[in-house]
Design a protein around this motif. Structure first.
Motif, PDB file in Angstrom:
ATOM      1  N   ILE A 167       0.997  -1.181   0.009  1.00  9.00           N
ATOM      2  CA  ILE A 167       0.002   0.151   0.008  1.00  9.00           C
ATOM      3  C   ILE A 167       0.860   1.171  -0.075  1.00  9.00           C
ATOM      4  CG2 ILE A 167      -1.809   0.989   1.149  1.00  9.00           C
ATOM      5  CD1 ILE A 167      -2.604  -1.459   2.531  1.00  9.00           C
ATOM      6  N   GLY A 168       1.220   1.619  -0.944  1.00  5.72           N
ATOM      7  CA  GLY A 168       2.141   2.858  -1.417  1.00  5.72           C
ATOM      8  C   GLY A 168       0.955   3.749  -1.907  1.00  5.72           C
ATOM      9  N   GLY A 169       1.550   4.895  -2.851  1.00  4.07           N
ATOM     10  CA  GLY A 169       0.400   5.655  -3.345  1.00  4.07           C
ATOM     11  C   GLY A 169      -0.734   4.932  -4.035  1.00  4.07           C
ATOM     12  N   ILE A 170      -0.162   3.923  -4.840  1.00  5.20           N
ATOM     13  CA  ILE A 170      -1.115   2.988  -5.431  1.00  5.20           C
ATOM     14  C   ILE A 170      -0.766   1.656  -4.667  1.00  5.20           C
ATOM     15  CG2 ILE A 170      -1.668   1.504  -7.670  1.00  5.20           C
ATOM     16  CD1 ILE A 170      -2.335   4.832  -7.741  1.00  5.20           C
ATOM     17  N   GLY A 171      -1.991   1.026  -4.702  1.00  2.00           N
ATOM     18  CA  GLY A 171      -2.096  -0.587  -3.925  1.00  2.00           C
ATOM     19  C   GLY A 171      -1.573  -1.619  -5.098  1.00  2.00           C
ATOM     20  N   ASN A 172      -0.727  -2.471  -4.940  1.00  2.00           N
ATOM     21  CA  ASN A 172      -0.630  -3.678  -5.624  1.00  2.00           C
ATOM     22  C   ASN A 172      -0.644  -5.015  -4.787  1.00  2.00           C
ATOM     23  OD1 ASN A 172       2.336  -4.158  -5.381  1.00  2.00           O
ATOM     24  ND2 ASN A 172       2.436  -2.341  -5.829  1.00  2.00           N
ATOM     25  N   VAL A 173      -0.955  -5.871  -5.279  1.00  3.40           N
ATOM     26  CA  VAL A 173      -1.013  -7.608  -4.693  1.00  3.40           C
ATOM     27  C   VAL A 173      -0.258  -8.280  -5.596  1.00  3.40           C
ATOM     28  CG1 VAL A 173      -3.205  -8.030  -5.879  1.00  3.40           C
ATOM     29  CG2 VAL A 173      -2.630  -9.131  -3.725  1.00  3.40           C
ATOM     30  N   THR A 174       0.406  -9.223  -4.853  1.00  2.53           N
ATOM     31  CA  THR A 174       0.926 -10.651  -5.508  1.00  2.53           C
ATOM     32  C   THR A 174       0.212 -11.771  -4.575  1.00  2.53           C
ATOM     33  OG1 THR A 174       3.120  -9.342  -5.593  1.00  2.53           O
ATOM     34  CG2 THR A 174       3.022 -11.918  -5.725  1.00  2.53           C
ATOM     35  N   TYR A 175      -0.434 -12.613  -5.576  1.00  5.17           N
ATOM     36  CA  TYR A 175      -0.962 -13.938  -4.905  1.00  5.17           C
ATOM     37  C   TYR A 175       0.075 -14.804  -5.192  1.00  5.17           C
ATOM     38  CZ  TYR A 175      -3.299 -18.195  -4.796  1.00  5.17           C
ATOM     39  OH  TYR A 175      -3.710 -19.572  -4.703  1.00  5.17           O
ATOM     40  N   LEU A 176       0.226 -15.797  -3.866  1.00  3.83           N
ATOM     41  CA  LEU A 176       1.356 -16.798  -3.866  1.00  3.83           C
ATOM     42  C   LEU A 176       0.691 -17.945  -3.466  1.00  3.83           C
ATOM     43  CD1 LEU A 176       4.289 -14.804  -1.866  1.00  3.83           C
ATOM     44  CD2 LEU A 176       3.895 -15.031  -4.569  1.00  3.83           C
ATOM     45  N   PRO A 177       0.509 -18.955  -4.360  1.00  2.00           N
ATOM     46  CA  PRO A 177       0.140 -20.286  -3.927  1.00  2.00           C
ATOM     47  C   PRO A 177       1.109 -21.001  -3.182  1.00  2.00           C
ATOM     48  CG  PRO A 177       0.778 -20.347  -6.213  1.00  2.00           C
ATOM     49  CD  PRO A 177       0.972 -18.957  -5.858  1.00  2.00           C
ATOM     50  N   PRO A 178       0.864 -21.958  -2.610  1.00  2.45           N
ATOM     51  CA  PRO A 178       1.713 -22.785  -1.575  1.00  2.45           C
ATOM     52  C   PRO A 178       2.961 -23.516  -2.671  1.00  2.45           C
ATOM     53  CG  PRO A 178      -0.432 -23.418  -0.899  1.00  2.45           C
ATOM     54  CD  PRO A 178      -0.661 -22.527  -2.223  1.00  2.45           C
ATOM     55  N   HIS A 179       3.987 -23.497  -2.063  1.00  5.80           N
ATOM     56  CA  HIS A 179       4.996 -24.133  -2.740  1.00  5.80           C
ATOM     57  C   HIS A 179       5.325 -25.506  -3.040  1.00  5.80           C
ATOM     58  CE1 HIS A 179       8.165 -20.444  -1.976  1.00  5.80           C
ATOM     59  NE2 HIS A 179       7.127 -20.146  -2.474  1.00  5.80           N
ATOM     60  N   ASN A 180       4.271 -26.375  -2.085  1.00  4.85           N
ATOM     61  CA  ASN A 180       4.071 -27.612  -2.174  1.00  4.85           C
ATOM     62  C   ASN A 180       3.340 -28.177  -3.405  1.00  4.85           C
ATOM     63  OD1 ASN A 180       1.524 -27.124  -1.219  1.00  4.85           O
ATOM     64  ND2 ASN A 180       1.693 -28.330   0.393  1.00  4.85           N
TER      65      ASN A 180
END
Length: 379
Positions: A167-180
């Motif tokens: 959450i900076g000036g604009i928000g960005n998301v990274t979705y991370l599935p489980p490594h398994n």
């Protein structure tokens, strides 16, 4: 390898510098934060950046002078963070975004970051890599967000589904599935969720007649009351329905957008505190709404970073909109949330030197993974 990552986001709060020790490549990537600091811009330069981002015109002469002035500030940050510390051999600089036009079906994107790496390299005598977005855009991508790949190898988990929400000036998301999960890397995705602090900071500056530039801890907003009908109205903006990959900036969620919000707030007879509460809720709602619309499933845990992660009221509103989901900061996972973005650009520079592509096509929309960044050696 000791690397310095430099980042200044759309809030233009200052230059975040992270001096890190990096080893490994991807699955065995290891990063140790040796030092982190934020160096504010001089008031005149910050004001000029914000004015240009709001549409003020510059001559080419003035643009060149601003480019050099920003590079000088970045170079000073490099020099300052190394005082009495181990010297870096590489700098990765995101620069200062002045303009971002997302890629569409009809046109290649365009993204302009000032603070030229060649001048940083000359002033610091350290090889510098910058202009990270251009190669992804040339490959048909948005050029943003670029942090999903560093996020994946620094903050992924064996069994948890995670979202890394900046959450900076604009928000960005990274979705991370489980490594398994088999082929988990091909499932990583991300996008710009919409406004982070951009509208809030502009509103606070205007409401305080310039005495304040942000709402510390969300304390002012917390005294107000959110107007649900306005939040719902603002969520009708086309951007929120657009399917990722997608990116945005102050070109959309900036001064002009705020003025429309102010007109709505005036018609609804909102107080200053009510307006800030409503804008805060708007940011939280836009994040939660994008998760429900576009994620393959809701995460088990959300890890926050960036300036907005310190806004206690914003975090409370996010917890309200995402009940039953653990919401923490990246600090709890061992990565300093204040410098996570700067660390990411240190990693991207390191990967560029190692010949490792830095983008995830599913996040940016690029046709393929590519090397990111322009290399500026020392002469």
């Amino acid at each position: 390898m000791k690397v310095i990552g430099l980042m200044s986001g759309t809030s233009v709060d200052g230059i975040d510098a992270a001096l890190v020790e990096i080893a490994g490549t991807t699955l065995d990537l290891r990063v140790e934060l040796l030092a982190g600091a934020t160096y504010p811009y001089p008031d005149a330069i910050r004001s000029q950046i914000l004015a240009v981002c709001s549409g003020e015109r510059l001559s080419l002469l003035e643009l060149a002078a601003l480019d050099d002035a920003i590079a000088d500030c970045f170079a000073q940050a490099v020099q300052a963070i190394q005082v009495d510390r181990p010297l870096a051999v590489l700098v990765g600089s995101h620069g200062q975004t002045l303009y971002h036009r997302p890629t569409t079906d009809r046109a290649m994107g365009y993204s302009l970051q000032l603070g030229r790496g060649a001048l940083i390299a000359a002033m610091t005598q350290i090889e510098t890599i910058d202009n990270f977005r251009a190669a992804d855009i040339a490959a048909g991508g948005q050029g943003a967000p670029l942090v999903p790949k560093p996020d994946a190898y620094l903050l992924g988990h064996p069994i948890e589904h995670r979202c890394i929400q900046n959450i900076g000036g604009i928000g960005n998301v990274t979705y991370l599935p489980p490594h398994n999960q088999p082929d988990w890397e091909r499932q990583v995705c991300g996008w710009d969720t919409g406004p982070g602090n951009s509208l809030l900071d502009l509103a606070v500056t205007q409401l305080s007649q310039g005495k304040l530039t942000f709402d510390r801890d969300g304390a002012w907003a917390a005294t107000g009351r959110s107007c649900k009908s306005l939040v719902q109205k603002w969520l009708e903006e086309d951007y929120f329905r657009a399917v990722p990959p997608k990116s945005t900036g102050r070109e959309l969620f900036g001064a002009e957008y705020l003025q429309a919000c102010l007109l709505d707030a005036s018609a609804a007879d909102l107080s200053a505190a009510d307006l800030l509460a409503t804008l805060t809720d708007f940011t939280a709602s836009s994040i939660a709404d994008s998760y429900r619309r576009f994620l393959p499933r809701l995460p088990d845990r959300v890890l926050l970073c960036g300036g907005g992660s310190r806004n206690l009221y914003l975090r409370q509103r996010l917890e309200h909109h995402l009940p039953h989901i653990a919401i923490e900061t990246t600090d709890t996972a061992g990565l300093d949330g204040d410098y996570k973005e700067a660390i990411a650009f240190a990693v991207l520079a390191y990967w560029r030197k190692c010949g490792i592509p830095g983008n995830f096509p599913l996040a940016t929309g690029a046709k393929q993974a590519v090397l990111l960044g322009d290399v500026h050696p020392v002469y």
